[in-house]
Design an enzyme around this catalytic site. Structure first.
Site, PDB file in Angstrom:
ATOM      1  N   PHE A  11      31.619  40.979  37.532  1.00 42.74           N
ATOM      2  CA  PHE A  11      31.942  39.550  37.600  1.00 42.74           C
ATOM      3  C   PHE A  11      31.781  39.021  39.036  1.00 42.74           C
ATOM      4  O   PHE A  11      30.874  38.227  39.332  1.00 42.74           O
ATOM      5  CB  PHE A  11      33.361  39.359  37.038  1.00 42.74           C
ATOM      6  CG  PHE A  11      34.043  38.096  37.435  1.00 42.74           C
ATOM      7  CD1 PHE A  11      33.425  36.863  37.238  1.00 42.74           C
ATOM      8  CD2 PHE A  11      35.320  38.119  37.990  1.00 42.74           C
ATOM      9  CE1 PHE A  11      34.064  35.682  37.601  1.00 42.74           C
ATOM     10  CE2 PHE A  11      35.958  36.956  38.352  1.00 42.74           C
ATOM     11  CZ  PHE A  11      35.327  35.730  38.176  1.00 42.74           C
ATOM     12  N   THR A  35      32.224  48.382  33.625  1.00 48.08           N
ATOM     13  CA  THR A  35      32.693  47.065  33.156  1.00 48.08           C
ATOM     14  C   THR A  35      31.668  45.973  33.475  1.00 48.08           C
ATOM     15  O   THR A  35      31.798  44.858  32.980  1.00 48.08           O
ATOM     16  CB  THR A  35      34.038  46.682  33.814  1.00 48.08           C
ATOM     17  OG1 THR A  35      33.918  46.838  35.234  1.00 48.08           O
ATOM     18  CG2 THR A  35      35.161  47.551  33.291  1.00 48.08           C
ATOM     19  N   TYR A 143      45.419  52.043  40.141  1.00 45.10           N
ATOM     20  CA  TYR A 143      44.686  50.933  40.771  1.00 45.10           C
ATOM     21  C   TYR A 143      45.333  50.576  42.109  1.00 45.10           C
ATOM     22  O   TYR A 143      44.665  50.561  43.150  1.00 45.10           O
ATOM     23  CB  TYR A 143      44.702  49.740  39.824  1.00 45.10           C
ATOM     24  CG  TYR A 143      43.914  48.541  40.302  1.00 45.10           C
ATOM     25  CD1 TYR A 143      42.518  48.538  40.277  1.00 45.10           C
ATOM     26  CD2 TYR A 143      44.564  47.390  40.748  1.00 45.10           C
ATOM     27  CE1 TYR A 143      41.803  47.418  40.685  1.00 45.10           C
ATOM     28  CE2 TYR A 143      43.852  46.272  41.152  1.00 45.10           C
ATOM     29  CZ  TYR A 143      42.475  46.286  41.122  1.00 45.10           C
ATOM     30  OH  TYR A 143      41.762  45.176  41.528  1.00 45.10           O
ATOM     31  N   ARG A 184      41.607  40.425  31.048  1.00 44.27           N
ATOM     32  CA  ARG A 184      42.471  39.663  31.956  1.00 44.27           C
ATOM     33  C   ARG A 184      42.845  38.335  31.296  1.00 44.27           C
ATOM     34  O   ARG A 184      42.205  37.887  30.345  1.00 44.27           O
ATOM     35  CB  ARG A 184      41.774  39.455  33.300  1.00 44.27           C
ATOM     36  CG  ARG A 184      41.902  40.690  34.169  1.00 44.27           C
ATOM     37  CD  ARG A 184      41.141  40.581  35.461  1.00 44.27           C
ATOM     38  NE  ARG A 184      39.727  40.855  35.299  1.00 44.27           N
ATOM     39  CZ  ARG A 184      38.850  40.938  36.286  1.00 44.27           C
ATOM     40  NH1 ARG A 184      39.263  40.742  37.511  1.00 44.27           N
ATOM     41  NH2 ARG A 184      37.573  41.204  36.059  1.00 44.27           N
TER      42      ARG A 184
END
Ligand code: NAD
Ligand code: UDP
Length: 311
Positions: A11, A35, A143, A184
């Site tokens: 993204f 992803t 993370y 998300r």
């Protein structure tokens, strides 16, 4: 400049590639497509100044570049918790390998860090001087702690080997090219709203976030990379100060879609931060950066993207 963007098919990475090419740089996008997706960079594949390299940053890579933007890492809790050990390896080994590369070829390197280094913050809003409140053994720690180690590695390579580093602490960012199944909140709510499904609000929806539109964020990354002050190695928060609850986000999206949206409340994930808003004085003062796209406008553009992506 020859620029390496790891996570370049993701993204943020794909928008960063667009911006760097617009600025006249040569770009190598490196990605393992976990992803990310080739469709995010398909429009660039025929360009002579662009190259795509399918590679996993847990393995070293030899390249000659001037700048490295290290963005490779799944960012959605759903994806970073899918294989937590791999997430830690991506942040730790990935950053180590990129720092090794930067050291060898004397490149400047920017690490995509995160507001998650502040954990469930006890200081509000969060300034770069805050050390954070992170559970080291929880479901988010692969993370959070991975990114914290990545920051430590960056600082140690800087102090020990004089590597020229930049650390961006990125707060929640949204926009076109988030994956439909990213998980998300912005993409979930928009996709659910467009399909006429009930919006999945976790917890009672009172938790807050501050959402930044992707073009503003990318501009902040480029400004930080170009910044040459004495203090350039210090972390810089990038995000908006417009904080709102997830219930407020539902209401705003309802206004954009022109109808009342039904909500289904579910359990709040463990260690989900209660509130989050950056102090962005450092970015303002050092980079002259100010996010300009209001949430309603950015969400409108993102809705249009998902309308096409899901039709
Ligand atoms: P994303 O998931 O869309 O992009 C991550 C990219 O990294 C994907 O293309 C993925 O395939 C790639 N990748 C993952 N593991 C890899 C590996 N081992 N080797 C090579 N490539 C790998 O997420 P994004 O929102 O674009 O996030 C980009 C970066 O920005 C991440 O490092 C993330 O932690 C950071 N960040 C993003 C946000 C946000 O709100 N978008 C907030 C804070 C930090
Ligand atoms: N969230 C939600 N519904 C969803 C996805 C997320 O209510 O379908 C909540 C989540 O629990 C968190 C907030 O929205 O409180 C932001 O979640 P996201 O995964 O987007 O980012 P992060 O938690 O990493 O800030």
């Amino acid at each position: 400049m020859r620029v390496l963007v790891t996570g370049g098919a993701g993204f943020l990475g794909s928008h960063l590639c667009d911006r760097l090419l617009d600025d006249g740089h040569e770009v190598i996008a490196l990605d393992n497509l976990f992803t990310g997706a080739k469709r995010n960079i398909r429009h660039l594949l025929d360009r002579k100044d662009f190259e795509f390299l399918r590679h996993d940053v847990v393995n070293p890579v030899l390249l000659e570049v001037d700048w490295v933007f290290n963005l490779a890492c799944p960012a959605s809790p759903v994806h970073y918790q899918y294989n937590p050990v791999k997430t830690i390896k991506t942040s730790v080994l990935g950053t180590l390998h990129m720092l090794g590369l930067a050291k060898r070829v004397k490149a400047r390197i920017l690490q995509a860090s995160t507001s998650e280094v502040y954990g469930d913050p006890q200081e509000h809003p969060q300034s770069e001087t805050y050390w954070g409140h992170v559970n080291p053994i929880g479901p988010r720690s692969c993370y959070d702690e991975g990114k914290r180690v990545a920051e430590s590695l960056m600082m140690d390579y800087h102090r020990q080997n004089k590597v020229d580093i930049r650390i961006a602490r990125i707060f929640n960012t949204y926009g076109p090219r988030m994956a439909v199944g990213d998980g998300r909140v912005a993409s979930n709510f928009i996709v659910q709203g467009l399909k006429g499904e009930r919006l999945t609000v976790y917890g009672d929806g009172s938790q807050t976030r501050s959402f930044c539109y992707v073009s503003d964020l990318v501009d902040g990354l480029v400004r930080l990379m170009n910044y040459k002050g004495e203090d350039a190695a210090e972390p810089v928060n990038l995000g908006t100060t417009d904080e709102l609850s997830m219930n407020d986000l539902v209401a705003l999206l309802g206004r954009i879609l022109g109808r009342d949206l039904e909500v289904e409340y579910g359990p709040l994930p463990d260690n989900d931060p209660v509130r989050r808003r950056p102090n962005i004085s450092r970015a303002r003062e050092r980079l002259g950066w100010e996010p300009g796209v209001p949430l309603s406008e950015g969400l409108g553009k993102t809705v249009e993207y998902f309308r096409e992506a899901t039709s």
